[in-house]
Design a protein around this motif. Sequence first.
Motif, PDB file in Angstrom:
ATOM      1  N   SER A 108       3.900   1.150  -0.943  1.00 23.11           N
ATOM      2  CA  SER A 108       4.368   1.130  -2.495  1.00 23.11           C
ATOM      3  C   SER A 108       3.856   2.165  -3.471  1.00 23.11           C
ATOM      4  O   SER A 108       4.208   2.977  -4.800  1.00 23.11           O
ATOM      5  CB  SER A 108       5.594  -0.019  -2.229  1.00 23.11           C
ATOM      6  OG  SER A 108       4.871  -0.892  -2.291  1.00 23.11           O
ATOM      7  N   THR A 109       3.042   1.609  -3.402  1.00 22.96           N
ATOM      8  CA  THR A 109       2.056   2.283  -4.793  1.00 22.96           C
ATOM      9  C   THR A 109       1.226   3.918  -4.262  1.00 22.96           C
ATOM     10  O   THR A 109       0.831   4.225  -5.169  1.00 22.96           O
ATOM     11  CB  THR A 109       0.509   0.649  -4.494  1.00 22.96           C
ATOM     12  OG1 THR A 109      -0.406   1.501  -3.502  1.00 22.96           O
ATOM     13  CG2 THR A 109       1.186  -0.336  -5.337  1.00 22.96           C
ATOM     14  N   GLY A 110       1.053   4.328  -2.941  1.00 20.92           N
ATOM     15  CA  GLY A 110       0.762   5.835  -2.701  1.00 20.92           C
ATOM     16  C   GLY A 110      -0.501   5.145  -1.964  1.00 20.92           C
ATOM     17  O   GLY A 110      -1.439   6.379  -2.036  1.00 20.92           O
ATOM     18  N   SER A 117       0.384  -1.452  -0.324  1.00 20.47           N
ATOM     19  CA  SER A 117       0.204   0.176   0.037  1.00 20.47           C
ATOM     20  C   SER A 117       0.562   1.038  -0.233  1.00 20.47           C
ATOM     21  O   SER A 117       0.435   1.774  -0.686  1.00 20.47           O
ATOM     22  CB  SER A 117      -0.857   0.296   1.286  1.00 20.47           C
ATOM     23  OG  SER A 117      -1.674  -0.484   1.369  1.00 20.47           O
TER      24      SER A 117
END
Lengths: 338, 307, 386
Positions: C249-251, C247
Amino acid sequence: MVEQTPAISLRGLTKSFGSVTAVSNLDLEIKSGEFFSMLGPSGSGKTTVLRMIAGFELPTSGHVFLDGEDVTTKAPFDRDVNTVFQDYALFPHMTVLENVAYGLRVRGVGKREREAAAVEALSTVRLADFGGRKPSELSGGQRQRVALARAIIVKPKVLLLDEPLGALDLKLREQMQIELKELQRELAITFIFVTHDQEEALTLSDRVAVFNQGRIEQIGSPQELYERPQTPFVAGFVGTTNLLEPQDTQALFGKAIKGSIRPERIKLTTQNSVATHSGKVIEAIYVGSATRVHIKLDAGPEVTALVLSGSDSSESWSRNQEVQVVLNEKDLVQLETK
Amino acid sequence: MIENPVGKTMKGSDISAPKSFAHRVSSRLYTNAKLRLRLLIATPLLWLALVYVAALLALFVTAFWTMDSFTGEIRADWNIENFVKLFTNSLYQTVTLRTLGIALLVTVVDILIALPIAFFMAKIASPRMRGILVISILMPLWASYLVKAYAWRSVLSNEGILQWLLRPLGLDTPGYSLVGAALTLGYIWLPYVILPIYTGLEKVPQNILEASSDLGAKTWSTLRLIVFPLLLPAIAAGSIFAFSLTMGDYITINIVGGATQMLGNLVYTNVGTANNLPMAAAIAMIPIAIMFIYLSVIRKTGALDNL
Amino acid sequence: MSKTPLKLSALIVGMALALSGCAASGGQTSGKLQSLGDNEKTLSLLGWPGYAEDGSNDPAYDWVTPFEKDTGCQVTFKSYGTSDEALNLFKSGDYDVIAASGDATLRLIASGDVQPLNTDLIPSYKDVYPFLKGQAWNTVDGETYGVPHGYGANLLMYNTEVVKPAPTSWDVVFDKASAYKGKVTAYDSPIYIADAALYLMKHNPDLGITNPYALDADQLAAAVDLLKAQKDNVGEYWSDYLKSIDSFSTGNSVVGTTWQVIKNFMPEGSTVEAVLPSEGATGWSDSWMVSSTTKSPNCAYAWLNYIDTPEANAAATEYFGEAPATAGACEFGSKGFCDSYHAGDEAYAAQIWYWTTPIAKCLDGRTDATCTDYSEWTTAWQEIKG
């Protein structure tokens, strides 16, 4: 004199399924109000022609004219023809009445009006009391009539019947044949009737087209087809016949032609005379109304004679019996040789 | 005349030898179709009774027990406290309605997607194309449920393909949310909806469609008046899968549902976290009751004969 | 909560021990091992993933095999995903030893599933950081039930690109969370209620919260309200730390609770930072405990001793990503290991409120109030998530 526009006109109609040609370069005109039959063995292309007229199949090439109008690429619902399917194709989820009223329903006719019309159509086929039933609750013959009523309610110009009696037993079938004929007379619309049963075709039709391998072998009235078949195929398919090779006719009639002579035209006697050919009975089969007698003629060919029960020569014939055969040259029909 | 000794003995034994037990059983079975049927279904029926009915009953019984909240021991003192909670606590109503909503949404969306695909497969595609389509529809079933859910987690993420696709249209990915979960569940259960509808369509005879068209019905009328009514049982059958599988889901919602929860999560929390098996059993009764109602409605369409 | 069941189960446990005690070598009185005997053949462990690696996952990480060689105790290890799962598994009686977090330990002690320990028989225990000893989650009525394994804090992680200025308070996930609506993340467990309670303890002194694990009905209600308000801004709750890494790392998540290990495992180039906010934080301190029905008490004690020896303790805690329980471990871990987890930093550790099972008897010593127990927290947590 202006020729009447034909109800159906097919021009150079061809249909191929992959590498198989089902119908090849077919030309045909069917007159308005005609009871027209397409007769042929299965796979001869007759049903494919019917489906192209109905619009279920698009021809590979050629044209379909309906009342002079080119309908080749029109969808089935845009063609003023209706079909009675071989296995009836009734809508299983609808009652008989709803089935019959369907054609009017999709044309936007109101419920009351279309149901009244459906009741009337059902009474035409003597099923007025069955409107509330589901197709699954009907017998084969009744379903057949529902299918008819459903097709005629929209008053098509042409009614297509695809082996409609094929699934019925013999008795019912003969009865339905009579009803169909009456119905056609009553409605005065063109019937195109597909069948593989030559007797049915002869009984019902004004004209018959005999199909073989995607082509029409001969078109004519039942009498013409029966009395004057043009090809060995027609002679053999329409009724039964004795096909004679040129050497046989040479021996029997003194002229070498390919010929056909109907079994019932052959007379049998025990009295020897100049006009008779002697032979020997191979087999005699009693079929009720007649006896089929297979004879080996001394002159060469084998022939079959049909002797009506109660006729002069209806004495019992038995195997290996000597027999005298009367063959009249006027009964010999010359056939085309390819 | 020479007697044939072999023939004689054979004939003699056939008549006079006492029939063996097996023989008598066989002939009794042969002549008694009902008995035969009963014996045949006895084994699976027994299995069904043990595995399904007994398990359901055990679940139902458990729902009337209580858990000692301190030691986590389950005590079999009978009371309906769990059910009182179910009916009085708004949490359970909210989550039930949400679960029902998602299940219905997924079912409807799946049916809407499945209908044209199944129609194309059954009535339009060439046999070769049909084979390819059937395989490609079945293919996702070979992948694990979890793999698909996590794949959708990636698809739905802020850097996912959905965002990339929607961005030019000025839209955003639904992200991890109810919508995201409905999309994922819809995707996962789609094959289960397509297949019965496809089978149902294949069972609709071609000539019935031709008859409709022949009688003047345009394509839409044929679909509405003929195809749809005939397909209704198949659609209902497909909906059972989408609906019941969604009703019971708790994994997908956990992976792509964001901060939301469904009935399955409540069951899971009560078993896994709270160790409150009786409460979990009581909650589990909700989807069972809903499915029961759903199935009894569906039964009227005749869909159950289609499964 | 009535005390009768507790006494009753203690009695039953005692009887069971008395019966089994004859078989076990070493004398036992009042359920506590008095001396060690010969090691048994087998030892069955239950713990968080990565707490007992034997090299089968990665040959570089193996601290079980040396133990087996030294003691002759054949180890089997089973890992669990949540504290609650651990409780269920341990109740089967198949395990000799469990590594439990503070939100499980008191429940284990209360149900009589674990036995008090004689720390004199565990030499390495004396090297354990003093601030981990005698705590509410491992000691009841003066009896030690568990030896510390390691500890960590539930930190505040944030995306440095999005969350500006750098937060120093938990208010970014509570009162000011609406700025990051839909991108806040929180730990998915009833124990997370303590995080809200801790925040209220600092920001709303009128509530009188002195220990985030000792909440009376009103205090719990206040925490629940805070969390319900927070929920509107939460994108997702996490319990699987890999899901949290994903979560962030994908923003999809930009701010929320985290563990040091998550920060350490973030992919290259991630713009995230983890801090211990001014309010302090909740955290965990895991303890190894011995089953009250174990057939291998000597192997169990041997393991408890072994896991707090510097080399093993370093290997196990660094592998998992937490601070070790002993100062000596810092000698063996890789460079910067102890620093990154603030091992032994007493000031840092003092700001951590370690997970403790909330029980009816208030843990903060109040006698005029009844506190809410874990089952009430569980119910509350379900309602918060709605």
